[in-house]
Design a protein around this motif. Structure first.
Motif, PDB file in Angstrom:
ATOM      1  N   UNK A 142       0.820  -1.208   0.000  1.00 30.41           N
ATOM      2  CA  UNK A 142       0.000   0.000   0.000  1.00 30.41           C
ATOM      3  C   UNK A 142       0.859   1.265   0.000  1.00 30.41           C
ATOM      4  N   UNK A 143       0.445   2.281  -0.723  1.00 26.02           N
ATOM      5  CA  UNK A 143       1.193   3.541  -0.717  1.00 26.02           C
ATOM      6  C   UNK A 143       1.156   4.215   0.643  1.00 26.02           C
ATOM      7  N   UNK A 144       2.249   4.941   0.965  1.00 21.01           N
ATOM      8  CA  UNK A 144       2.276   5.712   2.220  1.00 21.01           C
ATOM      9  C   UNK A 144       1.781   7.116   1.918  1.00 21.01           C
ATOM     10  N   UNK A 145       0.487   7.297   1.996  1.00 22.70           N
ATOM     11  CA  UNK A 145      -0.097   8.588   1.622  1.00 22.70           C
ATOM     12  C   UNK A 145       0.081   9.609   2.735  1.00 22.70           C
TER      13      UNK A 145
END
Lengths: 287, 103
Positions: free
Chosen positions: B100-103
């Motif tokens: 998952x992206x680290x938003x």
């Protein structure tokens, strides 16, 4: 012959004679993605030296032949199995992002489509998102390509920060080109013996998908490869009767249009036209 | 042996966006390339067949794929290259666990 750009070539692996031959063939510019050296590097310091070479030595070597040299920075997928080392390298990349020939982050991607490779790919996307860098993506070889390209597109679409027009998916072939184009990404066809595209097949692909958001490169490196593969592609386009405008779009205008979005981009000086007046859209060489 | 007649007209290639060579010219220009590469494949199969233990290679999945690729060549579909690429590709699993992206 008109000018061309090779948007993916590993000049660190090529001789100075290759620069000379590329200049004879009217190469205006190259971009060199960071890649695997043929062996796994043991330390982040090894990458630091590599990035110095890409951002300092190679541009000067290319400039001797009036070829502009640009580069992309990352730790490549083959070395991404070592996640600890990858994180050290990713942390070091911002030190180089301001260098004038850096276009963005690349060539990131997958190799054997493993969990670690996907983790490091995503962390490169996180890095690119911080300063909105252009992204150049390596897709896997041979039997891994289709699955890996699908996985890469999944990750790009899963990240809302990714702007498809700022991403180029490289090494596309017949079964992956539409995955890239349909997603709104740019794409590159690599003219490389045995494992990738021949010039004839690359022209076949162009005939099927058109000339928008697509480019051709040699990926010349330390393996059996040809730094003059793009001129061979040009010859194949001519052999089939395609127009000078279509050829120029694929081998010059498209890579230039993609690069022009780079944060460090500086416009090239106008190229003198045949009647002696400057033309605004073209340029040939030198910083 | 006479070749089976095939209907390879422009209408068979609805995705083409640029004008390809007229078929007769393409055949003129690429016939020798095709001949040469078919001979290469034939010679490779002969080479494998001449070697010791050739019988065991018949069931090798790579040989099975080569034979399946030759079947694709004999078909009429306009995207033979794409079909052969997919034949030699690993399966994609749409349910793979994405980081998952680290938003």
């Amino acid at each position: 012959m008109s000018f061309y750009i090779d948007p993916h070539i590993h000049m660190i692996s090529r001789t100075t004679d290759d620069y000379q031959r590329m200049a004879y063939a009217q190469c205006a510019a190259v971009s060199e993605p960071a890649f695997w050296a043929g062996f796994d590097r043991g330390t982040a310091a090894g990458f630091h030296d590599y990035f110095r070479s890409l951002t300092d030595f190679e541009p000067r070597r290319a400039a001797q032949f009036h070829i502009r040299h640009y580069c992309w920075l990352c730790i490549n997928a083959k070395e991404a199995e070592n996640v600890t080392l990858s994180r050290e390298v990713i942390a070091m990349i911002p030190e180089f992002l301001h260098m004038p020939n850096v276009l963005g982050i690349g060539e990131i991607g997958l190799n054997k489509n493993t969990r670690n490779e996907a983790t490091v790919f995503q962390e490169h996307l996180d890095l690119a998102a911080k300063t909105d860098e252009l992204i150049l993506i390596h897709t896997p070889h041979l039997e891994d390509k289709y699955k890996g390209t699908r996985m890469i597109v999944d990750m790009l679409k899963n990240d809302p920060r990714v702007k498809p027009h700022r991403v180029c998916i490289d090494h596309v072939e017949e079964h992956t080109v539409r995955l890239a184009l349909d997603g709104g990404f740019w794409c590159g066809m690599t003219l490389y013996p045995t494992t990738k595209c021949t010039p004839a097949r690359a022209v076949d692909i162009i005939e099927m998908v058109g000339t928008d958001r697509i480019m051709a490169n040699s990926a010349g490196d330390w393996g059996k490869s040809d730094p003059l593969a793009v001129p061979e592609f040009i010859q194949e386009m001519k052999r089939r009767g395609h127009s000078e405008a279509d050829i120029r779009k694929v081998v010059y205008d498209n890579p230039l249009a993609f690069w022009r979005q780079a944060n460090n981009w500086k416009e090239w000086p106008p190229e003198p036209s045949r009647n002696g007046t400057a033309t605004p859209q073209t340029a040939k060489a030198g910083y | 042996m006479p070749l089976k007649k095939r209907s390879l007209t422009r209408a068979t290639y609805p995705l083409a966006t640029m004008t390809p060579l007229p078929a007769a010219r393409a055949l003129d220009q690429y016939f020798l390339d095709a001949r040469s590469r078919l001979l290469d494949v034939a010679a490779i199969l002969d080479r494998v067949g001449r070697g010791g233990g050739a019988e065991a290679t018949v069931a090798d999945p790579r040989m099975t794929r080569i034979r399946a690729a030759i079947e694709i060549l004999l078909g009429d579909n306009p995207n033979r290259a794409e079909q052969i690429q997919k034949l030699f590709s690993l399966e994609y699993d749409a349910g793979w666990v994405r980081p998952q992206p680290r938003l």
